[in-house]
Write a protein that holds these residues in place. Structure first.
Motif, mmCIF file in Angstrom:
data_model
loop_
_atom_site.group_PDB
_atom_site.id
_atom_site.type_symbol
_atom_site.label_atom_id
_atom_site.label_comp_id
_atom_site.label_asym_id
_atom_site.label_seq_id
_atom_site.Cartn_x
_atom_site.Cartn_y
_atom_site.Cartn_z
ATOM 1 N N ALA A 193 0.831 -1.205 0.000
ATOM 2 C CA ALA A 193 0.000 0.000 0.000
ATOM 3 C C ALA A 193 0.869 1.259 0.000
ATOM 4 C CB ALA A 193 -0.923 -0.005 1.211
ATOM 5 N N GLY A 194 1.971 1.246 0.751
ATOM 6 C CA GLY A 194 2.859 2.401 0.768
ATOM 7 C C GLY A 194 3.483 2.665 -0.587
ATOM 8 N N LEU A 195 3.942 1.591 -1.246
ATOM 9 C CA LEU A 195 4.524 1.757 -2.584
ATOM 10 C C LEU A 195 3.468 2.218 -3.571
ATOM 11 C CD1 LEU A 195 7.061 1.410 -4.327
ATOM 12 C CD2 LEU A 195 6.333 -0.938 -4.785
ATOM 13 N N ARG A 196 2.251 1.696 -3.448
ATOM 14 C CA ARG A 196 1.178 2.104 -4.359
ATOM 15 C C ARG A 196 0.840 3.584 -4.169
ATOM 16 N NH1 ARG A 196 -1.770 -1.508 -6.910
ATOM 17 N NH2 ARG A 196 -1.445 -3.150 -5.354
ATOM 18 N N ARG A 197 0.864 4.039 -2.935
ATOM 19 C CA ARG A 197 0.588 5.456 -2.672
ATOM 20 C C ARG A 197 1.656 6.355 -3.298
ATOM 21 N NH1 ARG A 197 -2.982 7.740 0.488
ATOM 22 N NH2 ARG A 197 -4.445 6.482 1.715
ATOM 23 N N ILE A 198 2.923 5.940 -3.219
ATOM 24 C CA ILE A 198 4.005 6.757 -3.780
ATOM 25 C C ILE A 198 3.915 6.813 -5.295
ATOM 26 C CG2 ILE A 198 6.504 6.969 -4.029
ATOM 27 C CD1 ILE A 198 6.782 5.589 -1.329
ATOM 28 N N MET A 199 3.584 5.687 -5.934
ATOM 29 C CA MET A 199 3.646 5.584 -7.384
ATOM 30 C C MET A 199 2.379 6.054 -8.084
ATOM 31 S SD MET A 199 5.590 1.891 -7.713
ATOM 32 C CE MET A 199 5.335 1.865 -9.490
ATOM 33 N N THR A 200 1.272 6.194 -7.362
ATOM 34 C CA THR A 200 -0.001 6.562 -7.985
ATOM 35 C C THR A 200 -0.223 8.058 -7.858
ATOM 36 O OG1 THR A 200 -0.926 4.388 -7.415
ATOM 37 C CG2 THR A 200 -2.475 6.115 -8.024
ATOM 38 N N SER A 201 -0.373 8.713 -8.985
ATOM 39 C CA SER A 201 -0.558 10.166 -8.985
ATOM 40 C C SER A 201 -1.990 10.565 -8.653
ATOM 41 C CB SER A 201 -0.169 10.737 -10.353
ATOM 42 O OG SER A 201 -0.931 10.134 -11.392
ATOM 43 N N ASN A 202 -2.947 9.674 -8.902
ATOM 44 C CA ASN A 202 -4.359 9.952 -8.636
ATOM 45 C C ASN A 202 -4.673 9.597 -7.191
ATOM 46 O OD1 ASN A 202 -7.113 10.252 -8.577
ATOM 47 N ND2 ASN A 202 -7.509 9.016 -10.406
ATOM 48 N N ASN A 203 -4.838 10.602 -6.342
ATOM 49 C CA ASN A 203 -5.084 10.358 -4.923
ATOM 50 C C ASN A 203 -6.401 9.639 -4.669
ATOM 51 O OD1 ASN A 203 -2.675 11.608 -4.140
ATOM 52 N ND2 ASN A 203 -3.635 13.637 -4.091
ATOM 53 N N VAL A 206 -6.231 5.769 -4.456
ATOM 54 C CA VAL A 206 -5.627 5.123 -3.283
ATOM 55 C C VAL A 206 -6.280 5.615 -1.990
ATOM 56 C CG1 VAL A 206 -3.416 4.737 -4.432
ATOM 57 C CG2 VAL A 206 -3.807 6.890 -3.222
ATOM 58 N N ALA A 207 -7.440 6.207 -2.113
ATOM 59 C CA ALA A 207 -8.096 6.799 -0.945
ATOM 60 C C ALA A 207 -8.485 5.755 0.088
ATOM 61 C CB ALA A 207 -9.329 7.591 -1.395
ATOM 62 N N THR A 208 -8.792 4.529 -0.349
ATOM 63 C CA THR A 208 -9.235 3.485 0.579
ATOM 64 C C THR A 208 -8.075 2.719 1.210
ATOM 65 O OG1 THR A 208 -9.429 1.879 -1.239
ATOM 66 C CG2 THR A 208 -11.387 3.184 -0.688
ATOM 67 N N LEU A 209 -6.853 2.985 0.783
ATOM 68 C CA LEU A 209 -5.691 2.288 1.335
ATOM 69 C C LEU A 209 -5.320 2.866 2.692
ATOM 70 C CD1 LEU A 209 -3.388 2.047 -1.830
ATOM 71 C CD2 LEU A 209 -4.890 0.285 -0.892
ATOM 72 N N PRO A 210 -4.555 2.105 3.496
ATOM 73 C CA PRO A 210 -4.062 2.667 4.762
ATOM 74 C C PRO A 210 -3.258 3.934 4.511
ATOM 75 C CG PRO A 210 -3.686 0.292 4.675
ATOM 76 C CD PRO A 210 -4.171 0.695 3.328
ATOM 77 N N SER A 211 -3.266 4.824 5.471
ATOM 78 C CA SER A 211 -2.563 6.095 5.307
ATOM 79 C C SER A 211 -1.059 5.867 5.169
ATOM 80 C CB SER A 211 -2.847 7.012 6.503
ATOM 81 O OG SER A 211 -2.278 6.472 7.686
ATOM 82 N N TRP A 212 -0.380 6.885 4.619
ATOM 83 C CA TRP A 212 1.064 6.778 4.408
ATOM 84 C C TRP A 212 1.807 6.580 5.731
ATOM 85 C CZ3 TRP A 212 5.101 5.543 1.923
ATOM 86 C CH2 TRP A 212 6.354 6.079 2.238
ATOM 87 N N SER A 213 1.377 7.274 6.787
ATOM 88 C CA SER A 213 2.050 7.147 8.076
ATOM 89 C C SER A 213 1.905 5.737 8.643
ATOM 90 C CB SER A 213 1.498 8.182 9.064
ATOM 91 O OG SER A 213 0.111 8.003 9.254
#
Length: 243
Positions: A193-203, A206-213
């Protein structure tokens, strides 16, 4: 390098093409775009885990026993093996992240919005380093007490492969049933999920994924836990190291 990259690229192309029409990703994301970060994690995991098989071979050939009697702290043995496997894993994953998006030029993949750019390249490499460190430490833990490479491959099949499959790499986490709880309890889920958040430009995607922190915290805690257990196991006297 061919073996480490060939199979993931084939998986990505074949599964992406086969499941393209039946997959409905967030914000219209195609399956190949969704699967892209998961394949990168698979490369990191396979490379990191298989780099630790040499522990079993070194013990069988007597090299490990020679290292263990050297006047050096055991943590240097653990970190040397783990950091070496991490660098190899990140290098091979980086090759895939560079080559994968170019496949759309020959019609094997769609144009991807998810990927590595100049803006996120350092973040991607840094997070892959952390993830590779965690997975290599896990591989060290599994390989250290084992005497057979066949047993290591068995663990790979029944534990590590399902760990990757149930991390959100291959399919999204289900919102109902016991499977969603297994995915949430899997530490690798937060790495993916962290890698997906970094690589995906469309927020929104990835809104349903766990937060970056949360992703970063769980991945760091898992890495520290694995490496501390690996150091403890290496410091513990064992009869198999005297054979």
């Amino acid at each position: 390098v061919v073996g480490a990259l060939g199979q993931p690229i084939i998986f990505w192309v074949l599964f992406g093409s086969g499941l393209h029409s039946s997959f409905r990703g967030p914000e219209g994301m195609s399956y190949q775009e969704y699967f892209f970060p998961g394949v990168a994690v698979m490369i990191v995991m396979f490379t990191a885990i298989f780099s630790t098989i040499s522990i079993i071979e070194d013990r069988r050939e007597g090299f490990l026993q020679g290292v263990l009697v050297a006047p050096i702290p055991r943590i240097s043995l653990v970190l040397g093996k783990v950091i070496g496997g991490t660098l190899l894993a990140v290098f091979q994953a980086g090759l895939f992240l560079t080559i994968g998006p170019l496949l759309h030029l020959i019609g094997l993949a769609p144009q991807l919005e998810t990927g590595v750019t100049w803006n996120n390249a350092m973040s991607v490499v840094g997070f892959l380093m952390l993830l590779g460190f965690s997975l290599t430490s896990l591989g060290y833990m599994i390989a250290w007490p084992m005497e057979s490479t066949h047993g290591f491959h068995a663990i790979m099949s029944v534990f590590l492969m399902p760990m990757w499959l149930l991390s959100g790499s291959f399919f999204p986490a289900s919102e109902s049933g016991w499977l969603s709880w297994v995915i949430r309890l899997n530490p690798l889920t937060y790495g993916v999920a962290g890698l997906r958040r970094i690589m995906t430009s469309n927020n929104s995607a990835v809104a349903t994924l766990p937060s970056w922190s949360v992703c970063l915290s769980v991945t760091i805690i898992a890495a520290l836990t694995y490496v501390l257990i690996a150091v403890w196991m290496t410091n513990r006297p064992s009869t198999i190291n005297a054979r």
